[in-house]
Design an enzyme around this catalytic site. Structure first.
Site, PDB file in Angstrom:
ATOM      1  N   CYS A 275       8.043   1.027   0.346  1.00 54.88           N
ATOM      2  CA  CYS A 275       8.946   1.158  -0.726  1.00 54.88           C
ATOM      3  C   CYS A 275      10.148   0.597  -0.254  1.00 54.88           C
ATOM      4  O   CYS A 275      10.900  -0.302  -0.984  1.00 54.88           O
ATOM      5  CB  CYS A 275       9.136   2.546  -1.217  1.00 54.88           C
ATOM      6  SG  CYS A 275       7.707   3.291  -1.859  1.00 54.88           S
TER       7      CYS A 275
HETATM    8  N1  NAD Z   1       3.521   5.497  -0.678  1.00 53.59           N
HETATM    9  C1  NAD Z   1       4.654   5.991  -1.236  1.00 53.59           C
HETATM   10  O1  NAD Z   1       5.372   6.447  -0.533  1.00 53.59           O
HETATM   11  C2  NAD Z   1       5.115   5.500  -2.587  1.00 53.59           C
HETATM   12  C3  NAD Z   1       6.163   6.147  -3.237  1.00 53.59           C
HETATM   13  C4  NAD Z   1       6.743   5.929  -4.544  1.00 53.59           C
HETATM   14  C5  NAD Z   1       6.258   4.964  -5.048  1.00 53.59           C
HETATM   15  N2  NAD Z   1       5.331   4.138  -4.709  1.00 53.59           N
HETATM   16  C6  NAD Z   1       4.665   2.981  -5.554  1.00 53.59           C
HETATM   17  O2  NAD Z   1       3.595   3.255  -5.912  1.00 53.59           O
HETATM   18  C7  NAD Z   1       2.727   2.303  -6.194  1.00 53.59           C
HETATM   19  C8  NAD Z   1       1.237   2.505  -5.475  1.00 53.59           C
HETATM   20  O3  NAD Z   1       1.718   2.828  -4.056  1.00 53.59           O
HETATM   21  P1  NAD Z   1       0.608   3.452  -2.932  1.00 53.59           P
HETATM   22  O4  NAD Z   1       1.327   3.822  -1.591  1.00 53.59           O
HETATM   23  O5  NAD Z   1      -0.061   4.459  -3.692  1.00 53.59           O
HETATM   24  O6  NAD Z   1      -0.329   2.291  -2.869  1.00 53.59           O
HETATM   25  P2  NAD Z   1      -1.686   2.465  -1.834  1.00 53.59           P
HETATM   26  O7  NAD Z   1      -2.152   0.852  -1.255  1.00 53.59           O
HETATM   27  O8  NAD Z   1      -1.893   3.587  -1.096  1.00 53.59           O
HETATM   28  O9  NAD Z   1      -2.877   2.760  -2.999  1.00 53.59           O
HETATM   29  C9  NAD Z   1      -3.218   1.810  -4.112  1.00 53.59           C
HETATM   30  C10 NAD Z   1      -4.432   1.755  -4.616  1.00 53.59           C
HETATM   31  O10 NAD Z   1      -4.867   0.891  -5.718  1.00 53.59           O
HETATM   32  C11 NAD Z   1      -5.993   0.377  -5.485  1.00 53.59           C
HETATM   33  N3  NAD Z   1      -6.200  -0.768  -6.110  1.00 53.59           N
HETATM   34  C12 NAD Z   1      -5.769  -2.022  -6.241  1.00 53.59           C
HETATM   35  N4  NAD Z   1      -5.686  -2.850  -7.161  1.00 53.59           N
HETATM   36  C13 NAD Z   1      -6.699  -2.102  -7.874  1.00 53.59           C
HETATM   37  C14 NAD Z   1      -7.073  -2.344  -9.350  1.00 53.59           C
HETATM   38  N5  NAD Z   1      -7.009  -3.574  -9.882  1.00 53.59           N
HETATM   39  N6  NAD Z   1      -7.795  -1.336  -9.883  1.00 53.59           N
HETATM   40  C15 NAD Z   1      -7.888  -0.271  -9.331  1.00 53.59           C
HETATM   41  N7  NAD Z   1      -7.468   0.044  -8.067  1.00 53.59           N
HETATM   42  C16 NAD Z   1      -6.841  -0.839  -7.504  1.00 53.59           C
HETATM   43  C17 NAD Z   1      -6.237   0.421  -4.067  1.00 53.59           C
HETATM   44  O11 NAD Z   1      -7.568   0.105  -3.450  1.00 53.59           O
HETATM   45  C18 NAD Z   1      -5.442   1.577  -3.420  1.00 53.59           C
HETATM   46  O12 NAD Z   1      -6.241   2.448  -2.998  1.00 53.59           O
HETATM   47  C19 NAD Z   1       3.433   1.007  -5.466  1.00 53.59           C
HETATM   48  O13 NAD Z   1       4.020   0.521  -6.510  1.00 53.59           O
HETATM   49  C20 NAD Z   1       4.440   1.737  -4.640  1.00 53.59           C
HETATM   50  O14 NAD Z   1       5.666   0.947  -4.589  1.00 53.59           O
HETATM   51  C21 NAD Z   1       4.829   4.498  -3.212  1.00 53.59           C
END
Ligand code: NAD
Length: 452
Positions: A275
């Site tokens: 992030c």
């Molecule tokens: N990790 C954090 O602390 C956090 C906090 C706030 C916001 N975010 C935001 O949330 C979003 C997700 O982050 P995250 O950390 O959960 O990511 P992550 O990589 O942990 O998880 C994302 C998941 O999406 C799946 N994926 C990718 N493309 C896909 C598709 N086309 N169809 C289905 N599944 C698919 C991946 O396999 C993965 O399991 C991002 O935009 C991030 O910036 C993350």
């Protein structure tokens, strides 16, 4: 109010709505579990077969989510997972929680959102509510998601509902988790906002409706830019204090006693995670498209991006006190996850620190109870490396131990007692010790006079 609005509102209220979450990572899995906990049947969709299999087996792979919860909701028939988007046809609501990384050029990589939305678009039907949670630039929901979902002829806000709600999860935070972090919600119409608020309100304690998707998108970028800029400020102050022989950590501790108008941020080895190092560049990219040059974001990026170099300078200075060079010295990196007590290596500054030390000829090891190994392709050294055994007596075998991530489980006293030299980038070792060099703090007494 249209019949579609009333129907979905009633289905949410009675928990008969079928909910779905696309992307089961750090954001999506906790959300899916909270929806299941609040009584909905929830289906997780992810392209990663291992994650899907794990959920189906009742096992969590996210530290903040208990396997007991996954198991309980699996057994209650309220949680399942699949790689097949065909299930979307049976869903009333779909939350999108896929990654939003940066390209090498620091431009937004929207490919995950586009792929997920295209898969959903094939199944979108009247009365469905689609919610984007991935962090992204203002305008994404209306400019990217809406046209893709409307390609089949249904109209957003009339035939189906669309909203943006930024995820604010803070992995590893024991106090604030998905259910008790207020949720900002902005729909493309008031009905969209109301329906999205009703869904989240079932699972999350406080809902904060805003007037549009753009406002909701911008809220998240303000929050993360605020952190990036303030961390940049305190990192610059740390470099200043280093030069002026003042302890920046003591300064921040004392400043934070002011009961108003100050919020403590701490220096460190650089930004990490999915992030803070990434999101502000989504905003600057979009701002530039409107002819606006955002200066704070760029400046903070420069300062924060230079911190791994400052750490390496500190290690060189510490070794110098022992008349040793970086080249050929054995260095143990203590903690490589991007922050304390989590297993996430994404964008970790430890990887940059290790790459810089490697380039200067240091012999590297690392220890991290959360990261058993680092793949060759994950860091600039380009060889696979595994975590050293957790034998605290072994700290003495290295020329220098560099604390990059201050995991609570490290035995810092044992480190001080057995290591020859320590560079502490997190103020993990709070006591003054002759073998400890802290980032942004005066050198230990023992090395202020030149050795003879
Ligand atoms: N990790 C954090 O602390 C956090 C906090 C706030 C916001 N975010 C935001 O949330 C979003 C997700 O982050 P995250 O950390 O959960 O990511 P992550 O990589 O942990 O998880 C994302 C998941 O999406 C799946 N994926 C990718 N493309 C896909 C598709 N086309 N169809 C289905 N599944 C698919 C991946 O396999 C993965 O399991 C991002 O935009 C991030 O910036 C993350």
């Amino acid at each position: 109010m249209s019949a579609l609005v009333t129907r979905l509102r009633d289905r949410i209220a009675s928990r008969t709505a079928r909910t779905g979450v696309v992307g089961l990572g750090y954001v999506g899995l906790p959300l899916a579990v909270e929806l299941a906990r609040s009584g909905f049947h929830t289906t997780g969709i992810d392209l990663d077969e291992r994650k899907v299999a794990s959920i189906m087996a009742g096992v969590s792979y996210i530290p903040d989510v208990r396997s007991a919860d996954v198991q309980q909701f699996r057994e209650a028939g309220r949680l399942d997972a699949t790689t097949d988007f065909a299930v979307v046809a049976d869903l009333d609501t779909v939350n999108i929680c896929v990654p939003t990384p940066l390209r090498k050029t620091k431009d937004p990589d929207m490919s995950f959102i586009v792929a997920a939305v295209e898969s959903i678009a094939k199944q979108v039907r009247p009365g469905m509510l689609v919610l984007l949670e991935s962090t992204t630039y203002p305008g994404t929901t209306e400019e990217v998601v809406q046209p893709l979902l409307e390609a089949g002829g249904l109209v957003a806000g009339k035939d189906f509902f669309l909203a943006f709600s930024p995820e604010r999860v803070d992995p590893g935070n024991p106090t604030f988790q998905t259910h008790n972090v207020p949720k900002v919600v902005g729909g493309i119409t008031p009905d969209c906002t109301a329906l999205a608020s009703a869904l989240y309100g079932a699972a999350i304690e406080t809902i904060v409706p805003v007037s549009s998707t753009r406002v909701a998108e911008m809220v998240k970028l303000l929050e993360n830019t605020f952190r990036a800029v303030n961390i940049g400020l305190v990192n610059e102050l740390a470099m200043m204090c280093d030069r002026m022989n003042i302890d920046v950590w003591e300064v921040v501790e004392a400043a934070k006693t002011k009961p108003f108008g100050f919020m403590a941020f701490y220096p460190g080895p650089g930004l990490g995670g999915h992030c803070i190092p990434v999101d502000p560049f989504y905003l600057s990219w979009k701002a530039r498209q409107s002819g606006f040059e955002p200066r704070f974001i760029e400046l903070a990026g420069h300062i924060n991006g230079a911190m791994p170099h400052a750490v390496v300078d500190k290690v060189a200075e510490a070794l110098n006190a022992r008349r040793k060079a970086l080249n050929g010295s054995s260095i143990l990196i203590a903690g490589v996850a991007y922050k304390r007590d989590i297993d996430d290596l994404r964008e970790s500054p430890a990887l940059d620190v290790m790459g810089l030390l490697h380039a200067k000829g240091a012999r590297l090891s690392y220890i991290d109870p959360y990261i058993p190994s680092i793949e060759a392709r994950s860091w600039p050294g380009k060889y696979a490396i595994t975590s050293a055994p957790a034998d605290t007596r072994a700290f003495g075998q290295y020329d220098c131990v560099v604390i990059v991530t201050d995991h609570r489980s490290f035995d810092y006293q044992a480190m001080v007692d057995s290591a020859d030299l320590i560079v502490d980038t997190r103020n993990a070792i709070k006591i003054a010790a002759p073998n400890v060099f802290r980032l942004g703090a005066p050198r230990p007494e023992s090395v202020t006079a030149p050795a003879v």
